[in-house]
Design a protein around this motif. Structure first.
Motif, mmCIF file in Angstrom:
data_model
loop_
_atom_site.group_PDB
_atom_site.id
_atom_site.type_symbol
_atom_site.label_atom_id
_atom_site.label_comp_id
_atom_site.label_asym_id
_atom_site.label_seq_id
_atom_site.Cartn_x
_atom_site.Cartn_y
_atom_site.Cartn_z
ATOM 1 N N VAL A 183 0.833 -1.205 0.000
ATOM 2 C CA VAL A 183 0.000 0.000 0.000
ATOM 3 C C VAL A 183 0.866 1.253 0.000
ATOM 4 O O VAL A 183 0.596 2.220 -0.733
ATOM 5 C CB VAL A 183 -0.949 -0.005 1.222
ATOM 6 C CG1 VAL A 183 -1.642 1.350 1.356
ATOM 7 C CG2 VAL A 183 -1.981 -1.119 1.095
ATOM 8 N N ALA A 184 1.923 1.246 0.812
ATOM 9 C CA ALA A 184 2.808 2.416 0.888
ATOM 10 C C ALA A 184 3.498 2.681 -0.447
ATOM 11 O O ALA A 184 3.592 3.829 -0.901
ATOM 12 C CB ALA A 184 3.852 2.208 1.987
ATOM 13 N N VAL A 185 3.962 1.617 -1.108
ATOM 14 C CA VAL A 185 4.646 1.779 -2.395
ATOM 15 C C VAL A 185 3.680 2.289 -3.455
ATOM 16 O O VAL A 185 3.993 3.218 -4.214
ATOM 17 C CB VAL A 185 5.278 0.440 -2.835
ATOM 18 C CG1 VAL A 185 5.782 0.537 -4.268
ATOM 19 C CG2 VAL A 185 6.413 0.054 -1.898
ATOM 20 N N VAL A 186 2.486 1.696 -3.525
ATOM 21 C CA VAL A 186 1.496 2.112 -4.525
ATOM 22 C C VAL A 186 1.071 3.555 -4.284
ATOM 23 O O VAL A 186 1.006 4.366 -5.221
ATOM 24 C CB VAL A 186 0.271 1.172 -4.495
ATOM 25 C CG1 VAL A 186 -0.842 1.714 -5.385
ATOM 26 C CG2 VAL A 186 0.663 -0.230 -4.937
ATOM 27 N N ALA A 187 0.794 3.908 -3.029
ATOM 28 C CA ALA A 187 0.364 5.275 -2.721
ATOM 29 C C ALA A 187 1.451 6.283 -3.060
ATOM 30 O O ALA A 187 1.176 7.345 -3.637
ATOM 31 C CB ALA A 187 -0.013 5.367 -1.247
ATOM 32 N N THR A 188 2.698 5.947 -2.724
ATOM 33 C CA THR A 188 3.806 6.860 -3.020
ATOM 34 C C THR A 188 3.991 7.031 -4.522
ATOM 35 O O THR A 188 4.237 8.143 -5.015
ATOM 36 C CB THR A 188 5.114 6.328 -2.399
ATOM 37 O OG1 THR A 188 4.924 6.107 -1.004
ATOM 38 C CG2 THR A 188 6.249 7.313 -2.615
ATOM 39 N N ALA A 189 3.865 5.928 -5.275
ATOM 40 C CA ALA A 189 4.012 5.998 -6.729
ATOM 41 C C ALA A 189 2.898 6.840 -7.362
ATOM 42 O O ALA A 189 3.132 7.553 -8.344
ATOM 43 C CB ALA A 189 4.009 4.593 -7.312
#
Length: 235
Positions: free
Chosen positions: A12-18
């Motif tokens: 979730v953190a990676v997708v949101a940051t991207a």
């Protein structure tokens, strides 16, 4: 139960940051993230080994700092007395840094296992001592003189498109998995951490097991200091 929550939050953190910042997925940024990941992975494994044995090591970060200073100092002094011997100096600095880490781990384990002192207090004191030595030696000023080839080939080097420090971190991770799952030492570390008295009555050399766990933690922290020096180009 098996770490699924952690993986879910990570995704979730990676997708949101991207989505918020598309440049996050830029190749150069991902390489930088992987380098930083490796420099957190190795000392995390060091802490994990000690905690699995029922202990705690607050001095891991201080060992990283001290061995970074040692690595840079050896290269700086060695290059003055032995010019042109860069490969030998890199190996010598690694050996000396690992020796410092093992010595710190031995001291921690000796105080904890021999005198039954609190691991928290022992390693807190060791952290203070090491940080004091590092600060006194450097006077708060980074030690330069790290060889360019060391920074280029190790700190910024790549193999098969991935950073060298990441390969080192993954190699350490694989070694820890094999050690914990398939060796007597790994089983003994689990046994001591579960119940030290029962482990001792079962024939496990609890003192030697604690010494091994703390020394391995010291070695891994020292390796991190060595790699961090190549990443920053200074101690």
């Amino acid at each position: 139960m098996q770490g699924g929550i952690v993986i879910t939050f990570l995704v979730v953190a990676v997708v949101a940051t991207a989505l918020i910042e598309p440049r996050f997925l830029n190749r150069l940024n991902l390489l930088n993230v992987m380098r930083n990941f490796a420099l957190l992975l190795i000392p995390s494994l060091a802490q994990m080994l000690v905690m699995t044995a029922g202990g705690f090591d607050l001095s891991v970060g201080a060992v990283v700092s001290a061995t970074s200073v040692v690595t840079a100092a050896v290269m700086l002094v060695g290059s003055f007395y032995f010019p042109g011997m860069e490969s030998a100096l890199i190996i010598a600095s690694l050996v000396i840094a690992l020796g410092v880490g093992a010595l710190v781990g031995l001291a921690n384990a000796g105080l904890v296992a021999t005198f039954s002192l609190s691991p928290f207090m022992v390693t807190l004191a060791m952290m203070s001592v090491l940080m004091g030595i590092a600060l006194y030696f450097t006077q708060g000023i980074p030690i330069y003189g790290v060889m360019d080839s060391f920074v280029a080939n190790v700190g910024r080097g790549q193999f098969l498109g991935l950073p060298i420090v990441l390969w080192v971190g993954l190699g350490v991770l694989a070694a820890c998995i094999v050690m914990q799952r398939f060796t007597a030492l790994g089983r003994h570390i689990y046994a001591v951490g579960s119940d030290q008295r029962s482990a001792r009555l079962s024939g496990v050399a609890t003192g030697r097991t604690l010494i091994a766990a703390y020394m391995l933690a010291g070695l891994l922290a020292a390796l991190t200091g060595f790699l961090m020096t190549s990443r920053l180009g200074s101690g």
